[in-house]
Motif scaffolding. Sequence first.
Motif, PDB file in Angstrom:
ATOM      1  N   ARG A  11      26.618 101.530  99.953  1.00 11.32           N
ATOM      2  CA  ARG A  11      27.985 101.761  99.492  1.00 11.32           C
ATOM      3  C   ARG A  11      29.003 101.344 100.542  1.00 11.32           C
ATOM      4  NH1 ARG A  11      29.499 107.517  96.947  1.00 11.32           N
ATOM      5  NH2 ARG A  11      27.914 106.755  95.469  1.00 11.32           N
ATOM      6  N   ALA A  12      28.734 101.672 101.805  1.00 11.89           N
ATOM      7  CA  ALA A  12      29.629 101.263 102.886  1.00 11.89           C
ATOM      8  C   ALA A  12      29.715  99.748 102.970  1.00 11.89           C
ATOM      9  CB  ALA A  12      29.143 101.839 104.218  1.00 11.89           C
ATOM     10  N   ASP A  13      28.574  99.087 102.845  1.00 12.21           N
ATOM     11  CA  ASP A  13      28.553  97.632 102.919  1.00 12.21           C
ATOM     12  C   ASP A  13      29.337  97.010 101.771  1.00 12.21           C
ATOM     13  OD1 ASP A  13      27.366  95.085 104.072  1.00 12.21           O
ATOM     14  OD2 ASP A  13      26.542  94.992 102.050  1.00 12.21           O
ATOM     15  N   MET A  14      29.128  97.505 100.558  1.00 10.58           N
ATOM     16  CA  MET A  14      29.796  96.935  99.394  1.00 10.58           C
ATOM     17  C   MET A  14      31.295  97.191  99.414  1.00 10.58           C
ATOM     18  SD  MET A  14      27.560  95.255  97.664  1.00 10.58           S
ATOM     19  CE  MET A  14      28.269  95.004  96.055  1.00 10.58           C
ATOM     20  N   THR A  15      31.719  98.378  99.860  1.00  9.21           N
ATOM     21  CA  THR A  15      33.155  98.651  99.944  1.00  9.21           C
ATOM     22  C   THR A  15      33.821  97.722 100.939  1.00  9.21           C
ATOM     23  OG1 THR A  15      32.869 100.978  99.343  1.00  9.21           O
ATOM     24  CG2 THR A  15      34.906 100.390 100.466  1.00  9.21           C
ATOM     25  N   SER A  16      33.174  97.493 102.076  1.00 11.69           N
ATOM     26  CA  SER A  16      33.745  96.580 103.081  1.00 11.69           C
ATOM     27  C   SER A  16      33.859  95.166 102.524  1.00 11.69           C
ATOM     28  CB  SER A  16      32.894  96.588 104.347  1.00 11.69           C
ATOM     29  OG  SER A  16      31.643  95.958 104.155  1.00 11.69           O
ATOM     30  N   ARG A  17      32.912  94.769 101.712  1.00 10.15           N
ATOM     31  CA  ARG A  17      32.940  93.420 101.130  1.00 10.15           C
ATOM     32  C   ARG A  17      34.008  93.301 100.046  1.00 10.15           C
ATOM     33  NH1 ARG A  17      28.632  90.389 102.800  1.00 10.15           N
ATOM     34  NH2 ARG A  17      26.960  91.521 103.851  1.00 10.15           N
ATOM     35  N   ILE A  18      34.236  94.377  99.306  1.00 10.02           N
ATOM     36  CA  ILE A  18      35.298  94.372  98.296  1.00 10.02           C
ATOM     37  C   ILE A  18      36.656  94.166  98.961  1.00 10.02           C
ATOM     38  CG2 ILE A  18      36.559  95.826  96.661  1.00 10.02           C
ATOM     39  CD1 ILE A  18      33.864  97.107  95.917  1.00 10.02           C
ATOM     40  N   ILE A  19      36.907  94.891 100.056  1.00  7.89           N
ATOM     41  CA  ILE A  19      38.175  94.735 100.782  1.00  7.89           C
ATOM     42  C   ILE A  19      38.288  93.337 101.360  1.00  7.89           C
ATOM     43  CG2 ILE A  19      39.621  95.633 102.641  1.00  7.89           C
ATOM     44  CD1 ILE A  19      37.950  98.240 102.463  1.00  7.89           C
ATOM     45  N   ASP A  20      37.212  92.859 101.965  1.00  2.00           N
ATOM     46  CA  ASP A  20      37.238  91.563 102.644  1.00  2.00           C
ATOM     47  C   ASP A  20      37.448  90.422 101.666  1.00  2.00           C
ATOM     48  OD1 ASP A  20      37.208  90.156 105.035  1.00  2.00           O
ATOM     49  OD2 ASP A  20      35.066  89.722 104.905  1.00  2.00           O
ATOM     50  N   ALA A  21      36.865  90.551 100.463  1.00  2.00           N
ATOM     51  CA  ALA A  21      37.019  89.495  99.461  1.00  2.00           C
ATOM     52  C   ALA A  21      38.480  89.291  99.108  1.00  2.00           C
ATOM     53  CB  ALA A  21      36.221  89.832  98.209  1.00  2.00           C
ATOM     54  N   LYS A  22      39.230  90.380  99.007  1.00  2.00           N
ATOM     55  CA  LYS A  22      40.663  90.273  98.716  1.00  2.00           C
ATOM     56  C   LYS A  22      41.450  89.788  99.928  1.00  2.00           C
ATOM     57  CE  LYS A  22      44.865  90.859  97.203  1.00  2.00           C
ATOM     58  NZ  LYS A  22      45.536  89.802  97.935  1.00  2.00           N
ATOM     59  N   TYR A  23      41.199  90.401 101.075  1.00  2.07           N
ATOM     60  CA  TYR A  23      42.030  90.134 102.245  1.00  2.07           C
ATOM     61  C   TYR A  23      41.803  88.736 102.809  1.00  2.07           C
ATOM     62  CZ  TYR A  23      44.545  91.030 106.566  1.00  2.07           C
ATOM     63  OH  TYR A  23      45.445  90.979 107.598  1.00  2.07           O
ATOM     64  N   HIS A  24      40.557  88.285 102.776  1.00  2.00           N
ATOM     65  CA  HIS A  24      40.246  87.014 103.429  1.00  2.00           C
ATOM     66  C   HIS A  24      40.108  85.855 102.450  1.00  2.00           C
ATOM     67  CE1 HIS A  24      38.827  84.457 106.651  1.00  2.00           C
ATOM     68  NE2 HIS A  24      37.727  84.176 105.981  1.00  2.00           N
ATOM     69  N   ILE A  25      39.519  86.124 101.292  1.00  2.00           N
ATOM     70  CA  ILE A  25      39.215  85.036 100.358  1.00  2.00           C
ATOM     71  C   ILE A  25      40.340  84.824  99.352  1.00  2.00           C
ATOM     72  CG2 ILE A  25      37.575  84.261  98.590  1.00  2.00           C
ATOM     73  CD1 ILE A  25      35.458  85.959 100.049  1.00  2.00           C
ATOM     74  N   LEU A  26      40.936  85.924  98.869  1.00  2.00           N
ATOM     75  CA  LEU A  26      41.955  85.806  97.823  1.00  2.00           C
ATOM     76  C   LEU A  26      43.368  85.955  98.355  1.00  2.00           C
ATOM     77  CD1 LEU A  26      40.235  87.991  95.101  1.00  2.00           C
ATOM     78  CD2 LEU A  26      40.210  85.505  95.289  1.00  2.00           C
ATOM     79  N   LEU A  27      43.538  86.076  99.683  1.00  2.00           N
ATOM     80  CA  LEU A  27      44.858  86.302 100.251  1.00  2.00           C
ATOM     81  C   LEU A  27      45.819  85.197  99.841  1.00  2.00           C
ATOM     82  CD1 LEU A  27      46.305  88.258 102.211  1.00  2.00           C
ATOM     83  CD2 LEU A  27      45.842  86.598 104.028  1.00  2.00           C
ATOM     84  N   PRO A  28      46.937  85.536  99.209  1.00  2.00           N
ATOM     85  CA  PRO A  28      47.886  84.517  98.775  1.00  2.00           C
ATOM     86  C   PRO A  28      48.698  83.983  99.937  1.00  2.00           C
ATOM     87  CG  PRO A  28      48.743  86.693  98.282  1.00  2.00           C
ATOM     88  CD  PRO A  28      47.357  86.893  98.848  1.00  2.00           C
ATOM     89  N   GLY A  29      49.497  82.972  99.655  1.00  2.00           N
ATOM     90  CA  GLY A  29      50.370  82.422 100.681  1.00  2.00           C
ATOM     91  C   GLY A  29      51.398  83.446 101.123  1.00  2.00           C
TER      92      GLY A  29
END
Length: 333
Positions: A163-181
């Motif tokens: 659960r800790a691993d998946m939550t960290s990946r959920i946050i990272d996917a937005k912050y790093h991969i989907l971060l808008p301009g």
Amino acid sequence: MLSRVAENLYWLGRYLERAENIARMARVEHEVMLESGQEIWHSLVSTTASNQLFWDQLVESPDLTHSEFLIYTMQNPASLRATLVRARELARGLREHISREVWEEINALYLFLALRKEYIARDIHEFCTETQRRTQTILGLYDNTVLRDEGREWFRCGMYLERADMTSRIIDAKYHILLPGGDSVGGPFDRFQWTAVLRSASAREAYRRTGNSEVDGIKVAELLIFSQEFPRSLAFCVQALQRHCQLATAETPNRRRAAAERGIALLHLDIGVMDMEQLVEEGLHEFLDFFQKRLIDIDQAITDDIFRAVPDAEPGVGRFQRQSQTATGIDQN
């Protein structure tokens, strides 16, 4: 308890938690796609660290979609289907260590999956919603129908680490991969994406109950990282992992449990002395990436030092005594 049984219970907890997370994230992604017309399935593939495998499979199967790869294909070991198949295989070998109710529910979920002979995109929502409901039922049944013994603690260790691993990946996917301009940060689409993050972590109601009316990325990340009350936050999961690991290893020799307990304790302390302002300044992505690596190290320590530790060849002879004997030639054949 046999180390093989303990390891299988640990991984049963991990697989069931992983399946619940993937089902929930896929359901939310499908709803987001219908609501906004934006397709971000690639971010979910990144969340499960399967990007390279997806591109490799695309060479062999040009028609493969991100959603099919994430949910159905057995060629992806992190897919929802592959995860549930492995969970059922483990549960079948653990019949003596889990309740009848848990086994029947896991088997029913497997049969529900087996009835679907092929991937149908229009059934994503129904399939993921039902899978999420059933896995949540299994997790609840397990906690209420088994003895609170060493096996239960290892199951919970696996569940909270995953659960800790998946939550960290959920946050990272937005912050790093989907971060808008820069001009879009804080805009309508940015808030829409952070709302999807809350939904992916089942945290939307919890976020509102903390007194936040507007969706703000920093506040969302703060809830999912530092909250001591929300059961999917990193801080909560690491604290729970520490508690269950101590209970699970109560009869384990100190030298075998030391590395895992040290890793968990240090991670817990590090999260406790940080705040959101510091993380943003030093790099949220870097923190999340390092957090995931530390979880991998903890998992490796549990596996190598506890589950698969080589027993002492000579009972009563300490490790340093054996090293001394080997150095003087006493232990040579």
